[in-house]
Scaffold this motif. Sequence first.
Motif, PDB file in Angstrom:
ATOM      1  N   GLU A 200     -11.064   7.953  -2.111  1.00 30.94           N
ATOM      2  CA  GLU A 200     -10.389   8.599  -0.991  1.00 30.94           C
ATOM      3  C   GLU A 200      -9.920   9.991  -1.395  1.00 30.94           C
ATOM      4  OE1 GLU A 200     -10.035   7.629   2.085  1.00 30.94           O
ATOM      5  OE2 GLU A 200     -11.079   5.728   1.789  1.00 30.94           O
ATOM      6  N   PRO A 201      -9.838  10.913  -0.418  1.00 33.79           N
ATOM      7  CA  PRO A 201      -9.343  12.268  -0.727  1.00 33.79           C
ATOM      8  C   PRO A 201      -7.927  12.243  -1.279  1.00 33.79           C
ATOM      9  CG  PRO A 201     -10.382  12.190   1.432  1.00 33.79           C
ATOM     10  CD  PRO A 201     -10.279  10.775   0.950  1.00 33.79           C
ATOM     11  N   CYS A 237       1.854  -3.999   5.575  1.00 34.34           N
ATOM     12  CA  CYS A 237       2.795  -2.896   5.695  1.00 34.34           C
ATOM     13  C   CYS A 237       3.810  -3.209   6.795  1.00 34.34           C
ATOM     14  CB  CYS A 237       2.059  -1.600   6.022  1.00 34.34           C
ATOM     15  SG  CYS A 237       0.940  -1.037   4.716  1.00 34.34           S
ATOM     16  N   PRO A 238       4.968  -2.603   6.740  1.00 34.99           N
ATOM     17  CA  PRO A 238       5.961  -2.825   7.790  1.00 34.99           C
ATOM     18  C   PRO A 238       5.420  -2.406   9.154  1.00 34.99           C
ATOM     19  CG  PRO A 238       6.941  -1.711   5.910  1.00 34.99           C
ATOM     20  CD  PRO A 238       5.470  -1.700   5.685  1.00 34.99           C
ATOM     21  N   ARG A 246       1.530   4.233   5.533  1.00 37.04           N
ATOM     22  CA  ARG A 246       0.814   3.121   4.913  1.00 37.04           C
ATOM     23  C   ARG A 246       0.118   3.547   3.620  1.00 37.04           C
ATOM     24  NH1 ARG A 246      -0.388   2.101  10.443  1.00 37.04           N
ATOM     25  NH2 ARG A 246      -2.430   3.098  10.226  1.00 37.04           N
ATOM     26  N   LYS A 247      -0.486   4.740   3.650  1.00 37.00           N
ATOM     27  CA  LYS A 247      -1.145   5.233   2.438  1.00 37.00           C
ATOM     28  C   LYS A 247      -0.121   5.511   1.345  1.00 37.00           C
ATOM     29  CE  LYS A 247      -4.552   8.044   2.660  1.00 37.00           C
ATOM     30  NZ  LYS A 247      -5.393   9.241   2.925  1.00 37.00           N
ATOM     31  N   THR A 248       1.043   6.031   1.722  1.00 41.53           N
ATOM     32  CA  THR A 248       2.091   6.292   0.728  1.00 41.53           C
ATOM     33  C   THR A 248       2.589   4.996   0.115  1.00 41.53           C
ATOM     34  OG1 THR A 248       2.768   8.266   1.970  1.00 41.53           O
ATOM     35  CG2 THR A 248       4.336   7.370   0.387  1.00 41.53           C
ATOM     36  N   LEU A 252       2.416   3.898  -3.852  1.00 40.05           N
ATOM     37  CA  LEU A 252       3.606   3.548  -4.631  1.00 40.05           C
ATOM     38  C   LEU A 252       3.477   2.158  -5.243  1.00 40.05           C
ATOM     39  CD1 LEU A 252       6.440   4.894  -2.294  1.00 40.05           C
ATOM     40  CD2 LEU A 252       5.719   5.858  -4.478  1.00 40.05           C
ATOM     41  N   ALA A 253       2.885   1.219  -4.491  1.00 42.78           N
ATOM     42  CA  ALA A 253       2.816  -0.167  -4.963  1.00 42.78           C
ATOM     43  C   ALA A 253       1.977  -0.317  -6.221  1.00 42.78           C
ATOM     44  CB  ALA A 253       2.263  -1.056  -3.850  1.00 42.78           C
TER      45      ALA A 253
END
Length: 287
Positions: A200-201, A237-238, A246-248, A252-253
């Motif tokens: 992914e970019p 995701c929440p 969602r990407k962030t 982080l995970a």
Amino acid sequence: MRNIAKWRCQLTEYDIEYVPRTSIKGQAIADHLAEFPIDDDMPINTDFPDEGILQIDEAKEEPTWKMYFDGAVNSVRSGVGAVLISPDGRHYPIAAKVDFSCTNNVAEYEACIIGLQAAIDFKVRELEVFGDSMLTIFQTLGQWKTKDTKLVPYHEYLEELAKNFEKISFTYTPRAKNQFADALATLASMASISEGNIIEPLEIEVAKGPAHCNAIEVFEAKPWYEDIKNFLRTGQCPPFTDRHDRKTLRRLAIHYFLSGEILNRRSFDSTLLRCIDEHESRRLMEE
């Protein structure tokens, strides 16, 4: 000069005296107006048919999409990169690893074509193209002829892609102003990518300060790591989160590890650091 001398000789037989023009004094104008008065009831024509030329509104240029491209070729590998910039300033990077032998000029054409293909996928109608390859730009503009047999099919295919846009322009730009596309091409040429894998970019953010200075506030009595912990437990995701959030969260995970109900963060030396909330941190400080 000969004609002036000739005229002077011919005019000497006449008694001609030069009289300079006298200036018109203001009193003469006043006397003229007094002699020819204007009736008060005489209508004054205020029509000015050419009043439209007093103000010319320049047509404002609407912001258009921009695309920068570049190719990187070294002794071992090659890569191409392009970045699309939307009218609102969003950057969309595209990069590809070239897995066949190619020259610098071929790589530049590959980069330009991959950028145009991405712009077509984005349904872009007007595009400004910038590149630091004089050969690619000037051949596309028709100012240079395409004589290399390897570049002829590239040139023809690029012209076909250009027909998908209502308006497209090609401009040469110095390498100093093409750093983003150059970095993407260099990264693609250096990275080891397995066949069939898609990376992914990158998301590049500006860090305003050291990471350890970021303060995280407690929201509704939930610990700051609640979303990360739930994502590692359920993979979901929440709700009501957008694509960027969602990407962030997924990014982080990657740096955390869930052991039962205890969330740990992986440090740079592979040790696990237990994550605690605000209440636990206060209790430990009191002890």
